[in-house]
Design a protein around this motif. Sequence first.
Motif, mmCIF file in Angstrom:
data_model
loop_
_atom_site.group_PDB
_atom_site.id
_atom_site.type_symbol
_atom_site.label_atom_id
_atom_site.label_comp_id
_atom_site.label_asym_id
_atom_site.label_seq_id
_atom_site.Cartn_x
_atom_site.Cartn_y
_atom_site.Cartn_z
ATOM 1 N N LYS A 29 3.505 8.014 11.789
ATOM 2 C CA LYS A 29 4.339 8.827 10.903
ATOM 3 C C LYS A 29 5.466 9.447 11.721
ATOM 4 O O LYS A 29 5.507 9.323 12.941
ATOM 5 C CB LYS A 29 3.487 9.906 10.234
ATOM 6 N N HIS B 191 -0.715 6.873 11.431
ATOM 7 C CA HIS B 191 -0.866 6.989 9.976
ATOM 8 C C HIS B 191 -2.349 6.885 9.641
ATOM 9 O O HIS B 191 -3.032 5.975 10.125
ATOM 10 C CB HIS B 191 -0.069 5.877 9.300
ATOM 11 N N ARG B 192 -2.849 7.787 8.844
ATOM 12 C CA ARG B 192 -4.298 7.821 8.574
ATOM 13 C C ARG B 192 -4.803 6.559 7.875
ATOM 14 O O ARG B 192 -5.983 6.248 7.925
ATOM 15 C CB ARG B 192 -4.667 9.054 7.761
ATOM 16 N N ASP B 193 -3.933 5.817 7.227
ATOM 17 C CA ASP B 193 -4.341 4.593 6.542
ATOM 18 C C ASP B 193 -4.071 3.331 7.352
ATOM 19 O O ASP B 193 -4.276 2.223 6.862
ATOM 20 C CB ASP B 193 -3.624 4.503 5.190
ATOM 21 N N CYS B 194 -3.620 3.508 8.574
ATOM 22 C CA CYS B 194 -3.336 2.371 9.450
ATOM 23 C C CYS B 194 -4.648 1.802 9.994
ATOM 24 O O CYS B 194 -5.594 2.536 10.252
ATOM 25 C CB CYS B 194 -2.445 2.823 10.610
ATOM 26 N N SER B 195 -4.686 0.489 10.157
ATOM 27 C CA SER B 195 -5.852 -0.175 10.741
ATOM 28 C C SER B 195 -5.456 -0.811 12.071
ATOM 29 O O SER B 195 -5.298 -2.024 12.167
ATOM 30 C CB SER B 195 -6.372 -1.257 9.790
ATOM 31 N N ARG C 150 -3.284 -7.171 8.277
ATOM 32 C CA ARG C 150 -3.577 -6.058 7.362
ATOM 33 C C ARG C 150 -3.426 -4.730 8.096
ATOM 34 O O ARG C 150 -4.340 -3.926 8.116
ATOM 35 C CB ARG C 150 -4.989 -6.183 6.802
ATOM 36 N N ILE D 197 -1.602 -2.153 7.352
ATOM 37 C CA ILE D 197 -1.615 -1.018 6.435
ATOM 38 C C ILE D 197 -1.341 -1.524 5.023
ATOM 39 O O ILE D 197 -0.623 -2.513 4.831
ATOM 40 C CB ILE D 197 -0.574 0.056 6.859
ATOM 41 N N LYS D 198 -1.939 -0.859 4.044
ATOM 42 C CA LYS D 198 -1.623 -1.196 2.654
ATOM 43 C C LYS D 198 -0.199 -0.756 2.355
ATOM 44 O O LYS D 198 0.209 0.345 2.717
ATOM 45 C CB LYS D 198 -2.592 -0.498 1.695
ATOM 46 N N SER E 142 1.062 0.193 -0.346
ATOM 47 C CA SER E 142 1.086 1.371 -1.221
ATOM 48 C C SER E 142 0.933 2.679 -0.440
ATOM 49 O O SER E 142 1.270 3.749 -0.951
ATOM 50 C CB SER E 142 -0.027 1.275 -2.267
ATOM 51 N N LYS E 143 0.452 2.608 0.792
ATOM 52 C CA LYS E 143 0.263 3.805 1.623
ATOM 53 C C LYS E 143 1.516 4.165 2.421
ATOM 54 O O LYS E 143 1.578 5.219 3.033
ATOM 55 C CB LYS E 143 -0.922 3.619 2.583
ATOM 56 N N TYR F 134 -0.827 -5.886 1.539
ATOM 57 C CA TYR F 134 -0.836 -5.379 2.908
ATOM 58 C C TYR F 134 0.438 -5.769 3.641
ATOM 59 O O TYR F 134 0.963 -6.870 3.455
ATOM 60 C CB TYR F 134 -2.016 -5.944 3.704
#
Length: 164
Positions: free
Chosen positions: A103, A109-113, A132, A134-135, A137-138, A77
Motif C-alpha cells: 500500500k 497489502h493485507r490481501d496480498c499472497s 494469484r 492479489i484479487k 477486487s481488493k 486475480y
Amino acid sequence: MGNTSSSWAKRPPVSTTSSVFTTEATTAVHNFVVKNYSLLDGVGADVCVTSSTFSVGGYDWCINFFPGGDARAPAGYAAAFLHLCGGAPATGVMAKFTLSVRKQDGKVHRDCSPLIITGTFESAAMGWGNVRIIKKSKLREDCFTIRCDLAVIQNPIQEEMLPN
C-alpha cells in the motif's frame, strides 16, 4: 572397575578434518509503482505493464504486472512475475525472490499472497511469479507498489580444510 584414564592413554590420536560450503548472494529490492490503476480496469488477461529494467548480481531484471490476470489463473486475480532480461551469460541463473503488493504506506497489502520463490532462470526472457498475487477486487487504491526482494545466488564454493 578398571582405570579408564589408562585406556584412553593407549588409543591412537583421532584425526579430524573439516570442510566448508559457502553460498553467497547479491541482494536488492526493486519497487515498481503502479499509478492510476483504475485506468487499467477492464484490460484482458495476459496484458502486462512492465517496470524499468534493474540490475542485480550482473543480470538485468524487470517485473511484469498483469492487472487483468494471467490466463493460467482463476479469473479475478492480478498476476506478477520477475523476468530475467539479460546481462552476463543468462543461463542457469539461480535466484530467490518475493513479489508483494504494498500500500502507499509501504506495508504489505493485507490481501496480498506473496510467495518466496527459488528458481533457476534458464534463459533470458524467462519469468517466475505469482498468478494469484492479489484479487483484483481488493485493489481499491489507485496507487500501489509491487515490491521485489531479490537475491541472485552466486556459484557456491566448497573448500576443504586441512586436518586439525
